[in-house]
Design an enzyme around this catalytic site. Structure first.
Site, PDB file in Angstrom:
ATOM      1  N   HIS A 141       0.841  -1.203   0.000  1.00 21.75           N
ATOM      2  CA  HIS A 141       0.000   0.000   0.000  1.00 21.75           C
ATOM      3  C   HIS A 141       0.877   1.255   0.000  1.00 21.75           C
ATOM      4  O   HIS A 141       0.620   2.212  -0.751  1.00 21.75           O
ATOM      5  CB  HIS A 141      -0.901   0.026   1.235  1.00 21.75           C
ATOM      6  CG  HIS A 141      -1.865  -1.095   1.328  1.00 21.75           C
ATOM      7  ND1 HIS A 141      -2.050  -1.818   2.478  1.00 21.75           N
ATOM      8  CD2 HIS A 141      -2.707  -1.632   0.408  1.00 21.75           C
ATOM      9  CE1 HIS A 141      -2.982  -2.741   2.275  1.00 21.75           C
ATOM     10  NE2 HIS A 141      -3.377  -2.660   1.009  1.00 21.75           N
ATOM     11  N   LYS A 168     -16.355  -8.065   5.948  1.00 16.13           N
ATOM     12  CA  LYS A 168     -14.955  -8.473   6.089  1.00 16.13           C
ATOM     13  C   LYS A 168     -14.611  -8.685   7.557  1.00 16.13           C
ATOM     14  O   LYS A 168     -15.031  -7.918   8.420  1.00 16.13           O
ATOM     15  CB  LYS A 168     -14.014  -7.424   5.486  1.00 16.13           C
ATOM     16  CG  LYS A 168     -13.959  -7.467   3.978  1.00 16.13           C
ATOM     17  CD  LYS A 168     -12.702  -6.820   3.477  1.00 16.13           C
ATOM     18  CE  LYS A 168     -12.561  -7.082   1.993  1.00 16.13           C
ATOM     19  NZ  LYS A 168     -11.312  -6.580   1.479  1.00 16.13           N
ATOM     20  N   ARG A 206      -1.646  -6.841  -8.238  1.00 17.29           N
ATOM     21  CA  ARG A 206      -0.608  -7.851  -8.027  1.00 17.29           C
ATOM     22  C   ARG A 206      -0.684  -8.975  -9.051  1.00 17.29           C
ATOM     23  O   ARG A 206       0.331  -9.538  -9.426  1.00 17.29           O
ATOM     24  CB  ARG A 206      -0.734  -8.471  -6.628  1.00 17.29           C
ATOM     25  CG  ARG A 206      -0.349  -7.546  -5.514  1.00 17.29           C
ATOM     26  CD  ARG A 206      -0.567  -8.210  -4.209  1.00 17.29           C
ATOM     27  NE  ARG A 206      -1.941  -8.742  -4.219  1.00 17.29           N
ATOM     28  CZ  ARG A 206      -2.620  -9.093  -3.171  1.00 17.29           C
ATOM     29  NH1 ARG A 206      -2.079  -9.038  -1.999  1.00 17.29           N
ATOM     30  NH2 ARG A 206      -3.850  -9.533  -3.255  1.00 17.29           N
ATOM     31  N   SER A 232      -2.698  -7.790   2.786  1.00 15.91           N
ATOM     32  CA  SER A 232      -3.206  -7.594   4.143  1.00 15.91           C
ATOM     33  C   SER A 232      -3.713  -8.906   4.728  1.00 15.91           C
ATOM     34  O   SER A 232      -3.540  -9.164   5.921  1.00 15.91           O
ATOM     35  CB  SER A 232      -4.331  -6.556   4.146  1.00 15.91           C
ATOM     36  OG  SER A 232      -3.821  -5.277   3.883  1.00 15.91           O
TER      37      SER A 232
END
Length: 150
Positions: A17, A41, A90, A127
């Site tokens: 990040h 989440k 990614r 994360s």
């Protein structure tokens, strides 16, 4: 002024990040790190803590703001006057997902998405994986920006 939002849950804010934010600052006047509140989440850190940690980390960078939001990202972008969304990519899977959202955001509000590809050495950092390491009390210092206090 070129203002962008960088949305995510940032639970926690990682070196990946950080890299995206630093690179975005090379072509944006202001970047708003938008921490989305997503009740579906399973987060490790409460939203107030995530906002505070990132604000403290960027306290000396006036071109960075940190805000929480609970509405659609495109609506948040409009509320803060951002014309761009910054996203880190990614994998090909990330690209396909982000492409669909970018198309919708452009149709709904004329907001453009800028995709920044992850630097190869950071492609394994997520994360989710860092949260898992935290749950096993592992040292995560190499996966969060130097100087960030969790």
């Amino acid at each position: 002024m070129k203002r962008a939002i960088f949305p995510g849950t940032f639970d926690p804010f990682t070196t990946g990040h950080y890299s995206v934010v630093q690179r975005a600052l090379t072509f944006m006047d202001e970047v708003i790190i938008g921490i989305g509140i997503n009740e579906s989440k399973n987060t490790h850190f409460p939203i107030d803590r995530r906002v505070q940690v990132i604000q403290d980390f960027y306290k000396d960078e006036p071109r960075i703001k940190v805000m929480a939001y609970s509405n659609l990202t495109v609506d948040f972008a409009q509320e803060v006057g951002a014309k761009f969304v910054i996203r880190g990519i990614r994998t090909v899977k990330d690209f396909e997902y982000e492409e669909s959202i970018a198309d919708i955001n452009r149709k709904l509000a004329g907001i453009e998405t800028i995709l920044l590809f992850t630097e190869p050495e950071l492609s394994c950092v997520s994360s989710t994986l860092v949260r898992e390491l935290l749950s096993y009390n592992k040292d995560i210092s190499q996966f969060i920006p130097k100087g960030m206090e969790l």
